[in-house]
Design a protein around this motif. Structure first.
Motif, PDB file in Angstrom:
ATOM      1  N   PRO A 138       0.810  -1.230   0.000  1.00  0.00           N
ATOM      2  CA  PRO A 138       0.000   0.000   0.000  1.00  0.00           C
ATOM      3  C   PRO A 138       0.840   1.275   0.000  1.00  0.00           C
ATOM      4  O   PRO A 138       0.437   2.283  -0.577  1.00  0.00           O
ATOM      5  CB  PRO A 138      -0.818  -0.120   1.293  1.00  0.00           C
ATOM      6  N   GLN A 139       2.017   1.211   0.648  1.00  0.00           N
ATOM      7  CA  GLN A 139       2.892   2.379   0.709  1.00  0.00           C
ATOM      8  C   GLN A 139       4.102   2.128  -0.195  1.00  0.00           C
ATOM      9  O   GLN A 139       4.726   1.060  -0.164  1.00  0.00           O
ATOM     10  CB  GLN A 139       3.364   2.643   2.142  1.00  0.00           C
ATOM     11  N   PHE A 140       4.456   3.127  -0.994  1.00  0.00           N
ATOM     12  CA  PHE A 140       5.560   2.993  -1.940  1.00  0.00           C
ATOM     13  C   PHE A 140       6.906   3.034  -1.224  1.00  0.00           C
ATOM     14  O   PHE A 140       7.130   3.842  -0.329  1.00  0.00           O
ATOM     15  CB  PHE A 140       5.521   4.126  -2.963  1.00  0.00           C
ATOM     16  N   SER A 141       7.821   2.161  -1.644  1.00  0.00           N
ATOM     17  CA  SER A 141       9.212   2.242  -1.220  1.00  0.00           C
ATOM     18  C   SER A 141      10.104   1.767  -2.355  1.00  0.00           C
ATOM     19  O   SER A 141       9.715   0.910  -3.167  1.00  0.00           O
ATOM     20  CB  SER A 141       9.475   1.387   0.025  1.00  0.00           C
ATOM     21  N   LYS A 211      17.874   9.260  -0.448  1.00  0.00           N
ATOM     22  CA  LYS A 211      17.281   8.829  -1.715  1.00  0.00           C
ATOM     23  C   LYS A 211      15.879   9.381  -1.936  1.00  0.00           C
ATOM     24  O   LYS A 211      15.293   9.176  -2.992  1.00  0.00           O
ATOM     25  CB  LYS A 211      17.263   7.305  -1.802  1.00  0.00           C
ATOM     26  N   GLY A 212      15.329  10.053  -0.934  1.00  0.00           N
ATOM     27  CA  GLY A 212      14.005  10.632  -1.106  1.00  0.00           C
ATOM     28  C   GLY A 212      12.895   9.617  -1.195  1.00  0.00           C
ATOM     29  O   GLY A 212      11.909   9.793  -1.922  1.00  0.00           O
ATOM     30  N   GLY A 340      -1.592  10.231  -2.527  1.00  0.00           N
ATOM     31  CA  GLY A 340      -0.287   9.587  -2.467  1.00  0.00           C
ATOM     32  C   GLY A 340       0.651  10.370  -1.572  1.00  0.00           C
ATOM     33  O   GLY A 340       0.427  10.494  -0.379  1.00  0.00           O
ATOM     34  N   CYS A 341       1.719  10.925  -2.166  1.00  0.00           N
ATOM     35  CA  CYS A 341       2.691  11.701  -1.394  1.00  0.00           C
ATOM     36  C   CYS A 341       2.204  13.135  -1.221  1.00  0.00           C
ATOM     37  O   CYS A 341       1.639  13.717  -2.144  1.00  0.00           O
ATOM     38  CB  CYS A 341       4.044  11.730  -2.107  1.00  0.00           C
ATOM     39  N   ALA A 342       2.483  13.705  -0.070  1.00  0.00           N
ATOM     40  CA  ALA A 342       2.226  15.128   0.142  1.00  0.00           C
ATOM     41  C   ALA A 342       3.446  15.946  -0.258  1.00  0.00           C
ATOM     42  O   ALA A 342       3.332  16.976  -0.909  1.00  0.00           O
ATOM     43  CB  ALA A 342       1.861  15.398   1.600  1.00  0.00           C
ATOM     44  N   ALA A 343       4.634  15.468   0.129  1.00  0.00           N
ATOM     45  CA  ALA A 343       5.874  16.163  -0.208  1.00  0.00           C
ATOM     46  C   ALA A 343       6.377  15.709  -1.577  1.00  0.00           C
ATOM     47  O   ALA A 343       5.948  14.680  -2.113  1.00  0.00           O
ATOM     48  CB  ALA A 343       6.933  15.906   0.865  1.00  0.00           C
ATOM     49  N   ASN A 344       7.300  16.480  -2.128  1.00  0.00           N
ATOM     50  CA  ASN A 344       7.851  16.195  -3.455  1.00  0.00           C
ATOM     51  C   ASN A 344       9.072  15.283  -3.315  1.00  0.00           C
ATOM     52  O   ASN A 344      10.217  15.705  -3.490  1.00  0.00           O
ATOM     53  CB  ASN A 344       8.226  17.510  -4.150  1.00  0.00           C
ATOM     54  N   TRP A 345       8.842  14.016  -3.020  1.00  0.00           N
ATOM     55  CA  TRP A 345       9.913  13.063  -2.784  1.00  0.00           C
ATOM     56  C   TRP A 345      10.612  12.688  -4.086  1.00  0.00           C
ATOM     57  O   TRP A 345       9.971  12.409  -5.097  1.00  0.00           O
ATOM     58  CB  TRP A 345       9.368  11.801  -2.117  1.00  0.00           C
ATOM     59  N   LYS A 346      11.939  12.658  -4.030  1.00  0.00           N
ATOM     60  CA  LYS A 346      12.739  12.392  -5.225  1.00  0.00           C
ATOM     61  C   LYS A 346      12.447  11.021  -5.826  1.00  0.00           C
ATOM     62  O   LYS A 346      12.464  10.851  -7.045  1.00  0.00           O
ATOM     63  CB  LYS A 346      14.228  12.509  -4.866  1.00  0.00           C
ATOM     64  N   ALA A 347      12.181  10.012  -4.988  1.00  0.00           N
ATOM     65  CA  ALA A 347      11.971   8.652  -5.469  1.00  0.00           C
ATOM     66  C   ALA A 347      10.537   8.363  -5.891  1.00  0.00           C
ATOM     67  O   ALA A 347      10.259   7.277  -6.407  1.00  0.00           O
ATOM     68  CB  ALA A 347      12.396   7.650  -4.399  1.00  0.00           C
ATOM     69  N   CYS A 348       9.616   9.300  -5.691  1.00  0.00           N
ATOM     70  CA  CYS A 348       8.216   9.066  -6.051  1.00  0.00           C
ATOM     71  C   CYS A 348       8.078   8.982  -7.571  1.00  0.00           C
ATOM     72  O   CYS A 348       8.359   9.959  -8.273  1.00  0.00           O
ATOM     73  CB  CYS A 348       7.335  10.188  -5.505  1.00  0.00           C
TER      74      CYS A 348
END
Length: 357
Positions: A138-141, A211-212, A340-348
């Motif tokens: 359910p959560q991306f990694s 790695k974000g 999904g993500c709230a922040a702008n994560w590099k790995a998203c």
């Protein structure tokens, strides 16, 4: 006649590919499973010339202890049988949601059979018009979803237009299934004071900071939604987040689940534990949570110690998977189902595609 038009005879041929880690199906497959795990660059980020011999050493050293743990579950992992039940339930749900189409659900495991290369051949033989890639994380990694999708893209060369569901950390049915399981355990606890611990598989902190990786943020957003749905109130006395399965010398996300259990005991509380990042029963739930941490709770005087089951084929969870498929079909690319993500994560991957557009 174009079979890809829904409503015409035969409708679209839709392949849904469910991804998970996999698990050994018997004592003899424990060592090769461990080798596949530790030979993944997403797990050990060394060049292959160094990683592969290291993976051989680790798998040899851990084989006997891992076999002993799997023996507690009958010799092998229950993950594949559980995933097959989920795939069957999802096929039935999609047959109702998309009655004019021919939907078939496939399973691709990352580290043991059915491996992605086997499943890729099966999907190609099915000759789909449309493909939905749907991780059972359910959560991306980067350690789970990204690794599974990377391997799939290396293997699949068949027909069909693909799109990916990268995550669904706040999807309504997933949240509801977790909250329902927690409420049942709270009812079992009765008047005895307990703290709800939402336990996720840990990852090294550097994956987040360097790695974000959005995993920690998504775990926290899942937990907040589940707590709200279960009526637990703000994070603090009634519930908390913790992380399990730490290995190696690096600093991992915390607090560690054993430490959170000990803290509950020191506070005079029992524990209701829920596997907040796992959708199926496997070694991390049946051995680590139930047996190893159960023994710790007993030693610490934590009573009651109750564990909510993984969501499995709960109707609300299967509805989330079906909804994710239906939602994805009109689009291409990669996107979450729900927030999904709230922040702008590099790995998203969703935000990466948006930046590249």
């Amino acid at each position: 006649m174009n079979r890809s038009i829904a409503g015409e005879p035969g409708g679209r041929r839709i392949a849904v590919v469910l991804f998970n880690l996999g698990g050994p199906d018997g004592p003899e497959s424990v060592k090769p499973f461990l080798f596949n795990l530790f030979n993944d660059s997403a797990i050990i980020g060394l060049p292959g010339i160094l990683r592969t011999p290291l993976a051989r050493v680790i798998s040899e050293r851990r084989e006997k202890s891992a076999q002993a743990n799997y023996a507690l579950m009958g010799g092998g992992s229950p993950l594949l049988p559980g995933t097959r039940k989920q795939s069957g339930a999802l096929e039935q749900s999609l047959a109702l949601a998309l009655p004019d189409d021919h939907c078939r659900v496939f399973i691709a495991m990352r580290y043991w059979s059915p491996l992605s290369e086997q499943t890729a051949a099966e999907v190609a033989a099915f000759a789909p018009d449309e493909i939905v890639l749907l991780p059972l994380y359910p959560q991306f990694s980067t350690t789970t979803t990204a690794s599974s999708l990377k391997r799939w893209r290396e293997c699949y060369a068949g027909p069909g237009r693909s799109r990916t569901v990268c995550c669904y950390p706040q999807a309504e049915g997933w949240v509801r299934a977790q909250a329902d399981a927690i409420r049942l355990k709270l009812a079992e606890a009765g008047d005895r004071p307990v703290r709800v611990l939402m336990s996720a598989h840990g990852i090294p902190e550097t994956l987040v900071t360097r790695k974000g990786d959005p995993y920690q943020e998504q775990i926290e957003s899942t937990c907040a939604r589940v707590a709200e749905r279960a009526g637990l109130g703000p994070r603090g006395e009634r519930w908390d987040i913790c992380y399990q399965s730490r290995v190696g010398p690096l600093k991992w996300l915390g607090p560690a689940t054993p430490d959170a259990i000990q803290k509950a005991g020191e506070d005079g509380l029992g524990v209701v534990l829920t596997p907040i990042a796992f959708v199926s029963e496997h070694i991390e739930t049946l051995v680590e949570l139930d047996i190893e941490y159960g023994e710790l709770a007993h030693e610490m005087g934590v009573a009651p110690y109750l564990r909510a089951p993984a969501v499995g084929i709960a109707e609300a969870f299967i509805s989330t998977l079906a909804g994710a498929v239906v939602d994805a079909l009109p689009r291409g690319g990669t996107a979450p189902f729900g927030p999904g993500c709230a922040a702008n994560w590099k790995a998203c991957p969703h935000r990466r595609e948006a930046r590249a557009a």
